[in-house]
Design a protein around this motif. Structure first.
Motif, PDB file in Angstrom:
ATOM      1  N   ARG A 108       0.015  -3.451   3.707  1.00  0.00           N
ATOM      2  CA  ARG A 108      -0.961  -3.533   2.623  1.00  0.00           C
ATOM      3  C   ARG A 108      -2.094  -2.508   2.792  1.00  0.00           C
ATOM      4  O   ARG A 108      -2.503  -1.892   1.824  1.00  0.00           O
ATOM      5  CB  ARG A 108      -1.514  -4.949   2.531  1.00  0.00           C
ATOM      6  N   THR A 141      -0.302  -4.810   8.118  1.00  0.00           N
ATOM      7  CA  THR A 141      -0.095  -3.367   8.272  1.00  0.00           C
ATOM      8  C   THR A 141       0.210  -3.015   9.723  1.00  0.00           C
ATOM      9  O   THR A 141       1.084  -2.184  10.000  1.00  0.00           O
ATOM     10  CB  THR A 141      -1.333  -2.596   7.792  1.00  0.00           C
ATOM     11  N   ASP A 177       3.025  -0.943  -7.224  1.00  0.00           N
ATOM     12  CA  ASP A 177       1.597  -0.614  -7.279  1.00  0.00           C
ATOM     13  C   ASP A 177       1.113  -0.454  -8.717  1.00  0.00           C
ATOM     14  O   ASP A 177       0.017  -0.898  -9.076  1.00  0.00           O
ATOM     15  CB  ASP A 177       1.320   0.664  -6.489  1.00  0.00           C
ATOM     16  N   ALA A 229       0.845  -1.202   0.000  1.00  0.00           N
ATOM     17  CA  ALA A 229       0.000   0.000   0.000  1.00  0.00           C
ATOM     18  C   ALA A 229       0.879   1.251   0.000  1.00  0.00           C
ATOM     19  O   ALA A 229       1.465   1.605   1.024  1.00  0.00           O
ATOM     20  CB  ALA A 229      -0.922   0.009   1.211  1.00  0.00           C
ATOM     21  N   THR A 250      -4.952   0.050   0.235  1.00  0.00           N
ATOM     22  CA  THR A 250      -4.881  -0.430  -1.141  1.00  0.00           C
ATOM     23  C   THR A 250      -5.380  -1.868  -1.237  1.00  0.00           C
ATOM     24  O   THR A 250      -6.112  -2.239  -2.158  1.00  0.00           O
ATOM     25  CB  THR A 250      -3.440  -0.344  -1.664  1.00  0.00           C
ATOM     26  N   GLU A 251      -4.992  -2.689  -0.276  1.00  0.00           N
ATOM     27  CA  GLU A 251      -5.441  -4.073  -0.255  1.00  0.00           C
ATOM     28  C   GLU A 251      -6.960  -4.149  -0.072  1.00  0.00           C
ATOM     29  O   GLU A 251      -7.633  -4.957  -0.726  1.00  0.00           O
ATOM     30  CB  GLU A 251      -4.749  -4.814   0.894  1.00  0.00           C
TER      31      GLU A 251
END
Length: 432
Positions: A355, A388, A175, A145, A358-359
């Protein structure tokens, strides 16, 4: 229902702000608290109490309105994420960064493909392509992320250091690669026939060319003609309209609306920095701060840890091991071979293992398309939260928080400033 939806937004904002303030004491970025509160307000925790509280507080009739609010915040956030991802910073470093970024994606992608193949028999939808399921999960395992990484690097005092700069560059490249792969996955999933797939792919390529060679120039011309002394309202309206129209185009093509918002951010001019920061980035960041937390609640209402059972917990363990080992295997050894110490390489692997949002965005796409079911979605969201949340404590354990040496090797007491002009719009300051 409209009044209930507005009350729900108030609950989301207040609960999110409370947990964000508490998260700082545990070395956690705000996104961890917001994901956690979203899960807790859903069936995983609040739903365990008598009276079906999630259904009463967030009734099914109000959820489409909450989803619409969350999508506006999400699209604007993806625009800012694309705008922040200035690939021009990689000039002159492409070869050194490219190898590390490639390995940081390829190793977890391959390990994720193996895990996804094992999970496909239980979780892949029989009515959809198993290939789409495997490709989708592999991409989800490989992602880092970028916005969350920027926030963690800033908070840890690693901005401008070799570890921080390398991680940011690798995450930017990774990304972009991940979004490209995800476009293919969505096209494969949505295509009813090979002919439809190639049509979607051709339209996507045409869209990318128009964005890169036409829209970019139009935006540069429009910003150049806009008086800097005038109010930024007109410019802000035009850019926000462009974000939503671009999102509509990609949705019409068949590859999801967020790709359009992200691509619009990529082609958005970055000069004049101070002027665009004041007139565009700052007001949009304020809107995102209000609307994006609703996305976590809508996501959390779809996460139900209670459906996992003992077998699900075993599969969750497999997912966590695959995600963590894949990222560390693809980052620590290459970083060590590039000249980093073991401590720096460990910190680099820890950063690339984050992550975050975005994950969650990627997983939400898979859930909407039916590529993954509620149980797999719940396990992958937990994985994103755990990986994270690991970053802050591990960096502290490695002694990297506020102690890393800057790129020039000089000692310092305070965290160094970012490379380049610090007045540039930064998601590290705007959102987690």
């Amino acid at each position: 229902m409209e009044a209930i939806a507005m009350a729900d937004v108030a609950i989301v904002l207040l609960a999110g702000r409370l947990f964000v303030r508490l998260s700082g004491r545990f070395r956690q970025p705000p996104v961890v608290a917001e994901i956690a509160i979203g899960i807790m307000l859903g069936p995983s925790l609040l739903g365990l109490l008598p009276g079906d509280l999630p259904g009463r507080i967030f009734p099914d009739e109000a959820r489409p309105m909450l989803s619409a609010v969350s999508q506006v915040g999400l699209l604007l956030f993806m625009f800012l994420a694309g705008w922040e991802m200035d690939l021009g910073r990689l000039r002159g470093r492409g070869r050194s960064v490219g190898g590390m970024a490639g390995l940081s994606m390829a190793v977890p992608f391959l390990l994720g493909a193996g895990a996804a193949a094992l999970l496909a028999g239980r979780y892949a939808d029989s009515g959809r392509s198993t290939t789409a399921f495997v490709l989708f999960l592999s991409t989800a395992f490989a992602i880092t992320a970028f916005p969350v990484l920027a926030r963690i690097i800033k908070d840890s005092g690693l901005t401008g250091t070799r570890v921080g700069s390398t991680a940011m560059a690798c995450a930017a490249v990774g990304d972009v690669l991940a979004w490209c792969v995800l476009v293919l996955v969505v096209a494969v999933s949505e295509a009813g026939s090979p002919g439809h797939f190639w049509t979607v792919l051709g339209l996507t390529v045409a869209y990318g060319l128009v964005m890169g060679f036409v829209v970019r120039r139009l935006l540069r011309f429009m910003i150049g003609r806009s008086p800097r002394a005038a109010s930024g309202a007109n410019l802000l309206v035009l850019i926000a309209s462009g974000v939503f129209l671009s999102a509509w185009v990609t949705s019409w093509i068949g590859i999801h609306a967020i790709f359009g918002a992200f691509a619009f951010g990529l082609v958005m001019p970055r000069e004049p920095k101070e002027d665009l920061h004041l007139r565009v980035a700052t007001p949009l960041a304020g809107i995102v701060a209000l609307l994006l937390p609703v996305f976590f609640i809508v996501t959390g209402l779809s996460v139900d840890v209670g459906v996992l059972g003992l077998a699900g917990l075993a599969y969750l363990g497999l997912i966590l091991c695959t995600a963590i080992l894949g990222k560390y295997a693809g980052t620590v050894l290459p970083a060590r071979m590039s000249g980093m110490s073991w401590r720096e390489a460990g910190a680099f692997g820890t950063l690339m293992n984050t992550r975050g949002l975005t994950e969650i965005v990627i997983l939400d796409i898979g859930r909407q398309l039916g590529v993954i079911d509620t149980e797999m979605f719940s396990m992958m969201v937990i994985m994103a939260l755990v990986t994270t949340a690991m970053a802050g404590p591990l960096l502290h354990k490695l002694g990297m928080s506020h102690t890393a040496a800057p790129l020039d090797g000089t000692d310092h007491q305070d965290p160094v400033q970012p490379e380049g002009d610090t007045r540039r719009p930064s998601l590290a300051k705007l959102r987690p």
